[in-house]
Write a protein that holds these residues in place. Sequence first.
Motif, mmCIF file in Angstrom:
data_model
loop_
_atom_site.group_PDB
_atom_site.id
_atom_site.type_symbol
_atom_site.label_atom_id
_atom_site.label_comp_id
_atom_site.label_asym_id
_atom_site.label_seq_id
_atom_site.Cartn_x
_atom_site.Cartn_y
_atom_site.Cartn_z
ATOM 1 N N ALA A 66 0.788 -1.151 -0.012
ATOM 2 C CA ALA A 66 0.004 0.271 0.131
ATOM 3 C C ALA A 66 0.779 1.475 0.118
ATOM 4 N N LEU A 67 0.977 1.865 -1.056
ATOM 5 C CA LEU A 67 1.692 3.187 -1.255
ATOM 6 C C LEU A 67 1.094 4.207 -0.268
ATOM 7 N N HIS A 68 1.932 4.819 0.586
ATOM 8 C CA HIS A 68 1.561 5.796 1.128
ATOM 9 C C HIS A 68 0.389 6.893 0.994
ATOM 10 N N PRO A 69 -0.610 7.246 1.262
ATOM 11 C CA PRO A 69 -1.423 8.120 0.705
ATOM 12 C C PRO A 69 -0.913 9.671 0.700
ATOM 13 N N ASN A 70 0.064 9.939 1.788
ATOM 14 C CA ASN A 70 0.670 11.253 1.687
ATOM 15 C C ASN A 70 1.881 11.279 0.766
ATOM 16 N N ARG A 71 2.133 10.388 0.111
ATOM 17 C CA ARG A 71 3.377 10.263 -0.733
ATOM 18 C C ARG A 71 3.480 11.656 -1.787
ATOM 19 N N ALA A 72 2.329 12.087 -2.172
ATOM 20 C CA ALA A 72 2.075 13.146 -2.866
ATOM 21 C C ALA A 72 2.721 14.551 -2.119
ATOM 22 N N LEU A 73 2.832 14.543 -0.934
ATOM 23 C CA LEU A 73 3.416 15.599 -0.266
ATOM 24 C C LEU A 73 4.993 15.463 -0.259
ATOM 25 N N ILE A 74 5.500 14.743 -0.947
ATOM 26 C CA ILE A 74 6.919 14.812 -1.295
ATOM 27 C C ILE A 74 7.313 15.783 -2.341
ATOM 28 N N GLN A 75 7.923 16.639 -2.018
ATOM 29 C CA GLN A 75 8.469 17.635 -3.193
ATOM 30 C C GLN A 75 9.794 18.046 -3.021
ATOM 31 N N GLY A 76 10.346 18.294 -3.988
ATOM 32 C CA GLY A 76 11.904 18.787 -4.086
ATOM 33 C C GLY A 76 12.410 18.177 -5.333
ATOM 34 N N VAL A 77 13.961 18.540 -5.482
ATOM 35 C CA VAL A 77 14.522 18.156 -6.612
ATOM 36 C C VAL A 77 15.346 16.884 -6.218
ATOM 37 N N VAL A 78 15.331 15.841 -7.284
ATOM 38 C CA VAL A 78 16.326 14.833 -7.179
ATOM 39 C C VAL A 78 16.756 14.666 -8.599
ATOM 40 N N CYS A 79 18.233 14.478 -8.574
ATOM 41 C CA CYS A 79 18.854 14.333 -10.029
ATOM 42 C C CYS A 79 18.270 15.695 -10.854
ATOM 43 N N GLY A 80 18.281 16.624 -10.338
ATOM 44 C CA GLY A 80 17.886 17.736 -11.177
ATOM 45 C C GLY A 80 16.437 17.952 -11.659
ATOM 46 N N VAL A 81 15.520 17.089 -11.302
ATOM 47 C CA VAL A 81 14.222 17.087 -11.620
ATOM 48 C C VAL A 81 13.068 17.243 -10.428
ATOM 49 N N ARG A 82 12.256 17.924 -10.457
ATOM 50 C CA ARG A 82 11.374 18.177 -9.289
ATOM 51 C C ARG A 82 10.355 16.672 -9.398
ATOM 52 N N VAL A 83 10.673 16.132 -8.357
ATOM 53 C CA VAL A 83 9.647 15.030 -8.125
ATOM 54 C C VAL A 83 8.209 14.975 -8.333
ATOM 55 N N GLU A 84 7.732 16.127 -8.029
ATOM 56 C CA GLU A 84 5.966 16.432 -8.325
ATOM 57 C C GLU A 84 6.079 16.722 -9.634
ATOM 58 N N THR A 85 6.826 16.620 -10.606
ATOM 59 C CA THR A 85 6.421 16.924 -11.894
ATOM 60 C C THR A 85 6.743 15.902 -12.673
ATOM 61 N N ILE A 86 7.303 14.721 -12.199
ATOM 62 C CA ILE A 86 7.736 13.610 -12.922
ATOM 63 C C ILE A 86 6.267 12.973 -13.596
ATOM 64 N N ASP A 87 6.128 12.537 -14.971
ATOM 65 C CA ASP A 87 5.151 12.035 -15.697
ATOM 66 C C ASP A 87 5.161 10.396 -15.237
ATOM 67 N N ASP A 88 6.211 9.868 -15.586
ATOM 68 C CA ASP A 88 5.977 8.357 -15.449
ATOM 69 C C ASP A 88 5.673 7.752 -13.889
ATOM 70 N N PRO A 89 4.777 7.184 -13.676
ATOM 71 C CA PRO A 89 4.436 6.837 -12.336
ATOM 72 C C PRO A 89 5.572 6.049 -11.646
ATOM 73 N N LEU A 90 5.996 4.978 -12.351
ATOM 74 C CA LEU A 90 7.021 4.304 -11.587
ATOM 75 C C LEU A 90 8.221 5.093 -11.329
ATOM 76 N N MET A 91 8.814 6.088 -12.274
ATOM 77 C CA MET A 91 9.807 6.665 -11.924
ATOM 78 C C MET A 91 9.517 7.610 -10.999
ATOM 79 N N GLN A 92 8.354 8.263 -10.992
ATOM 80 C CA GLN A 92 8.008 8.995 -9.602
ATOM 81 C C GLN A 92 8.326 8.314 -8.504
ATOM 82 N N LYS A 93 7.590 7.471 -8.343
ATOM 83 C CA LYS A 93 7.679 6.412 -6.915
ATOM 84 C C LYS A 93 9.571 6.205 -6.590
ATOM 85 N N ILE A 94 10.047 5.968 -7.513
ATOM 86 C CA ILE A 94 11.542 5.688 -7.283
ATOM 87 C C ILE A 94 11.962 7.036 -7.032
ATOM 88 N N ARG A 95 11.774 8.145 -7.593
ATOM 89 C CA ARG A 95 12.312 9.344 -7.228
ATOM 90 C C ARG A 95 11.967 9.896 -5.646
#
Length: 116
Positions: A66-95
């Motif tokens: 069960a992915l945590h419902p508050n995961r969308a509150l995770i914001q910021g930059v990882v590897c030069g990309v803002r995690v909240e703007t990543i389109d690919d759902p799996l890549m977003q979970k990894i980031r």
Amino acid sequence: MANDRIFSMAFAKVYALYVQKAERKGRTEAEVDQVICWLTGYDAAGLKRQIERGTDFRSFFDEAPALHPNRALIQGVVCGVRVETIDDPLMQKIRYLDKLVDELAKGRPMEKILRP
């Protein structure tokens, strides 16, 4: 494609790097596990099973209880990309996971890392 390579990478290999990063900064493996379990819903035994099986990232997140419902509150930059703007759902979970481990390694208090 670069994403396919990341998705098929063994989670155990990256897990060891997460632990090393955290320990270099004075944090513990148990804290890394706590962050991973918070995000994914795995318990300690389930996380250990995934590591021992050599599960890839795709399967690790597909099989997450069960992915945590508050995961969308995770914001910021990882590897030069803002995690909240990543389109690919799996890549977003990894980031998301990368960002949580980064926050842990930077000394952020656990109560702030684990968004309420």
